[in-house]
Motif scaffolding. Sequence first.
Motif, PDB file in Angstrom:
ATOM      1  N   THR A   1       0.831  -1.207   0.000  1.00 49.52           N
ATOM      2  CA  THR A   1       0.000   0.000   0.000  1.00 49.52           C
ATOM      3  C   THR A   1       0.866   1.257   0.000  1.00 49.52           C
ATOM      4  O   THR A   1       0.610   2.196  -0.761  1.00 49.52           O
ATOM      5  CB  THR A   1      -0.930   0.012   1.224  1.00 49.52           C
ATOM      6  N   ALA A   2       1.895   1.279   0.849  1.00 45.80           N
ATOM      7  CA  ALA A   2       2.787   2.446   0.903  1.00 45.80           C
ATOM      8  C   ALA A   2       3.480   2.649  -0.440  1.00 45.80           C
ATOM      9  O   ALA A   2       3.602   3.784  -0.925  1.00 45.80           O
ATOM     10  CB  ALA A   2       3.807   2.270   2.022  1.00 45.80           C
ATOM     11  N   SER A   3       3.920   1.562  -1.055  1.00 46.90           N
ATOM     12  CA  SER A   3       4.599   1.666  -2.352  1.00 46.90           C
ATOM     13  C   SER A   3       3.693   2.284  -3.407  1.00 46.90           C
ATOM     14  O   SER A   3       4.083   3.196  -4.137  1.00 46.90           O
ATOM     15  CB  SER A   3       5.063   0.287  -2.815  1.00 46.90           C
ATOM     16  N   MET A   4       2.460   1.772  -3.487  1.00 49.72           N
ATOM     17  CA  MET A   4       1.551   2.255  -4.524  1.00 49.72           C
ATOM     18  C   MET A   4       1.032   3.662  -4.240  1.00 49.72           C
ATOM     19  O   MET A   4       0.776   4.435  -5.164  1.00 49.72           O
ATOM     20  CB  MET A   4       0.398   1.272  -4.702  1.00 49.72           C
ATOM     21  N   LYS A   5       0.910   4.013  -2.969  1.00 44.88           N
ATOM     22  CA  LYS A   5       0.571   5.403  -2.647  1.00 44.88           C
ATOM     23  C   LYS A   5       1.708   6.327  -3.090  1.00 44.88           C
ATOM     24  O   LYS A   5       1.476   7.458  -3.524  1.00 44.88           O
ATOM     25  CB  LYS A   5       0.306   5.563  -1.153  1.00 44.88           C
ATOM     26  N   GLY A   6       2.933   5.844  -2.966  1.00 42.78           N
ATOM     27  CA  GLY A   6       4.076   6.623  -3.444  1.00 42.78           C
ATOM     28  C   GLY A   6       4.045   6.807  -4.948  1.00 42.78           C
ATOM     29  O   GLY A   6       4.346   7.899  -5.462  1.00 42.78           O
ATOM     30  N   VAL A   7       3.676   5.746  -5.674  1.00 38.66           N
ATOM     31  CA  VAL A   7       3.558   5.849  -7.131  1.00 38.66           C
ATOM     32  C   VAL A   7       2.469   6.854  -7.497  1.00 38.66           C
ATOM     33  O   VAL A   7       2.662   7.722  -8.354  1.00 38.66           O
ATOM     34  CB  VAL A   7       3.254   4.468  -7.746  1.00 38.66           C
ATOM     35  N   GLU A   8       1.328   6.753  -6.817  1.00 39.70           N
ATOM     36  CA  GLU A   8       0.219   7.687  -7.087  1.00 39.70           C
ATOM     37  C   GLU A   8       0.640   9.122  -6.835  1.00 39.70           C
ATOM     38  O   GLU A   8       0.344  10.018  -7.626  1.00 39.70           O
ATOM     39  CB  GLU A   8      -0.979   7.316  -6.200  1.00 39.70           C
ATOM     40  N   LYS A   9       1.371   9.343  -5.730  1.00 39.45           N
ATOM     41  CA  LYS A   9       1.794  10.707  -5.412  1.00 39.45           C
ATOM     42  C   LYS A   9       2.777  11.231  -6.449  1.00 39.45           C
ATOM     43  O   LYS A   9       2.708  12.395  -6.848  1.00 39.45           O
ATOM     44  CB  LYS A   9       2.431  10.738  -4.012  1.00 39.45           C
ATOM     45  N   GLY A  10       3.666  10.347  -6.905  1.00 39.78           N
ATOM     46  CA  GLY A  10       4.611  10.763  -7.937  1.00 39.78           C
ATOM     47  C   GLY A  10       3.914  11.184  -9.217  1.00 39.78           C
ATOM     48  O   GLY A  10       4.229  12.231  -9.817  1.00 39.78           O
ATOM     49  N   TYR A  11       2.952  10.381  -9.658  1.00 37.04           N
ATOM     50  CA  TYR A  11       2.173  10.737 -10.858  1.00 37.04           C
ATOM     51  C   TYR A  11       1.431  12.051 -10.651  1.00 37.04           C
ATOM     52  O   TYR A  11       1.408  12.919 -11.534  1.00 37.04           O
ATOM     53  CB  TYR A  11       1.155   9.641 -11.172  1.00 37.04           C
TER      54      TYR A  11
ATOM     55  N   LEU B   1       2.002  14.599  -8.529  1.00 35.34           N
ATOM     56  CA  LEU B   1       2.875  15.776  -8.488  1.00 35.34           C
ATOM     57  C   LEU B   1       3.428  16.105  -9.866  1.00 35.34           C
ATOM     58  O   LEU B   1       3.542  17.280 -10.234  1.00 35.34           O
ATOM     59  CB  LEU B   1       4.018  15.553  -7.487  1.00 35.34           C
ATOM     60  N   TYR B   2       3.757  15.066 -10.638  1.00 39.52           N
ATOM     61  CA  TYR B   2       4.264  15.306 -11.999  1.00 39.52           C
ATOM     62  C   TYR B   2       3.187  15.987 -12.847  1.00 39.52           C
ATOM     63  O   TYR B   2       3.454  16.945 -13.568  1.00 39.52           O
ATOM     64  CB  TYR B   2       4.684  13.985 -12.643  1.00 39.52           C
ATOM     65  N   ARG B   3       1.954  15.500 -12.737  1.00 41.14           N
ATOM     66  CA  ARG B   3       0.847  16.070 -13.505  1.00 41.14           C
ATOM     67  C   ARG B   3       0.608  17.526 -13.116  1.00 41.14           C
ATOM     68  O   ARG B   3       0.271  18.358 -13.960  1.00 41.14           O
ATOM     69  CB  ARG B   3      -0.424  15.261 -13.250  1.00 41.14           C
ATOM     70  N   GLU B   4       0.795  17.841 -11.821  1.00 35.11           N
ATOM     71  CA  GLU B   4       0.557  19.202 -11.336  1.00 35.11           C
ATOM     72  C   GLU B   4       1.780  20.101 -11.496  1.00 35.11           C
ATOM     73  O   GLU B   4       1.745  21.271 -11.117  1.00 35.11           O
ATOM     74  CB  GLU B   4       0.132  19.147  -9.871  1.00 35.11           C
ATOM     75  N   GLY B   5       2.870  19.559 -12.033  1.00 37.81           N
ATOM     76  CA  GLY B   5       4.073  20.358 -12.241  1.00 37.81           C
ATOM     77  C   GLY B   5       4.826  20.674 -10.962  1.00 37.81           C
ATOM     78  O   GLY B   5       5.519  21.694 -10.872  1.00 37.81           O
ATOM     79  N   LYS B   6       4.703  19.802  -9.962  1.00 37.61           N
ATOM     80  CA  LYS B   6       5.358  20.028  -8.671  1.00 37.61           C
ATOM     81  C   LYS B   6       6.519  19.065  -8.494  1.00 37.61           C
ATOM     82  O   LYS B   6       6.470  17.931  -8.953  1.00 37.61           O
ATOM     83  CB  LYS B   6       4.358  19.837  -7.527  1.00 37.61           C
ATOM     84  N   ASP B   7       7.558  19.548  -7.800  1.00 36.91           N
ATOM     85  CA  ASP B   7       8.700  18.701  -7.486  1.00 36.91           C
ATOM     86  C   ASP B   7       8.368  17.780  -6.317  1.00 36.91           C
ATOM     87  O   ASP B   7       7.438  18.028  -5.548  1.00 36.91           O
ATOM     88  CB  ASP B   7       9.927  19.549  -7.135  1.00 36.91           C
ATOM     89  N   CYS B   8       9.172  16.741  -6.173  1.00 36.53           N
ATOM     90  CA  CYS B   8       9.017  15.827  -5.040  1.00 36.53           C
ATOM     91  C   CYS B   8       9.782  16.415  -3.857  1.00 36.53           C
ATOM     92  O   CYS B   8      10.996  16.248  -3.740  1.00 36.53           O
ATOM     93  CB  CYS B   8       9.543  14.435  -5.399  1.00 36.53           C
ATOM     94  N   ILE B   9       9.076  17.134  -3.002  1.00 38.03           N
ATOM     95  CA  ILE B   9       9.687  17.790  -1.841  1.00 38.03           C
ATOM     96  C   ILE B   9       9.232  17.057  -0.582  1.00 38.03           C
ATOM     97  O   ILE B   9       8.034  16.996  -0.303  1.00 38.03           O
ATOM     98  CB  ILE B   9       9.278  19.271  -1.757  1.00 38.03           C
ATOM     99  N   PRO B  10      10.138  16.481   0.181  1.00 43.83           N
ATOM    100  CA  PRO B  10       9.744  15.762   1.401  1.00 43.83           C
ATOM    101  C   PRO B  10       9.020  16.677   2.388  1.00 43.83           C
ATOM    102  O   PRO B  10       9.314  17.873   2.489  1.00 43.83           O
ATOM    103  CB  PRO B  10      11.076  15.279   1.979  1.00 43.83           C
ATOM    104  N   LEU B  11       8.076  16.113   3.117  1.00 43.30           N
ATOM    105  CA  LEU B  11       7.330  16.855   4.121  1.00 43.30           C
ATOM    106  C   LEU B  11       8.265  17.252   5.261  1.00 43.30           C
ATOM    107  O   LEU B  11       8.929  16.394   5.852  1.00 43.30           O
ATOM    108  CB  LEU B  11       6.177  15.999   4.646  1.00 43.30           C
TER     109      LEU B  11
END
Length: 201
Positions: free
Chosen positions: A59-69, A71-81
């Motif tokens: 679940t954590a892995s696939m949530k990470g994939v979803e978040k990556g997609y 953020l990419y779609r929204e034009g945002k970088d992967c910035i850790p919380l």
Amino acid sequence: MKELINSNDDYANYAVAAAPETGRHGENMRANMPSVIIEAGFHTSASDAVALQDPVFRTASMKGVEKGYRLYREGKDCIPLKAAPIDGIRLPQGGSEQVDVTFEGYPQYPIELVTTNVGCPPGWTCTDGRVRIEAPDAKPSRITLRCENAGSAPILWDTRVVDADGVKSPAVRHVVQCIRTARDPVAPSLTPGWGAAATAG
């Protein structure tokens, strides 16, 4: 994926590449659009094989994939919380103050601002606090810090941001200095038994 996987205590040290690797794979070289091969563990590794059978890890892995997609779609970088430093404050007996909790990153809402006591004077009651925020524009990201005591002493707190996916920012240490008021007949002391309290949340 690194952020989501490592936020789970059981996989806090699970190795996830910090950056993508460039390779000559047909799936990428012949693609007519931006493409990436996403891998999380290998069945040929004994420890990875165990993780891949764990629904928490999957679940954590696939949530990470979803978040990556996303953020990419929204034009945002992967910035850790990450929460910004919180300045220390001074409060009189019975006083309270709202403190902003600013952070960077793109958490999944709703989020919680979780404040945990890490230094309570002897004889005082220091209560942890949680503030739930439903959406980015729902309300300011603030916690309320209080001094409900009968003396002067510092109280230490850790505050972190936790999102709906379980991503936790590193804890930020901050201090509330409680100040004895003139009407308080008790001299400053850390002697137990005051029946005092300090709360956050």
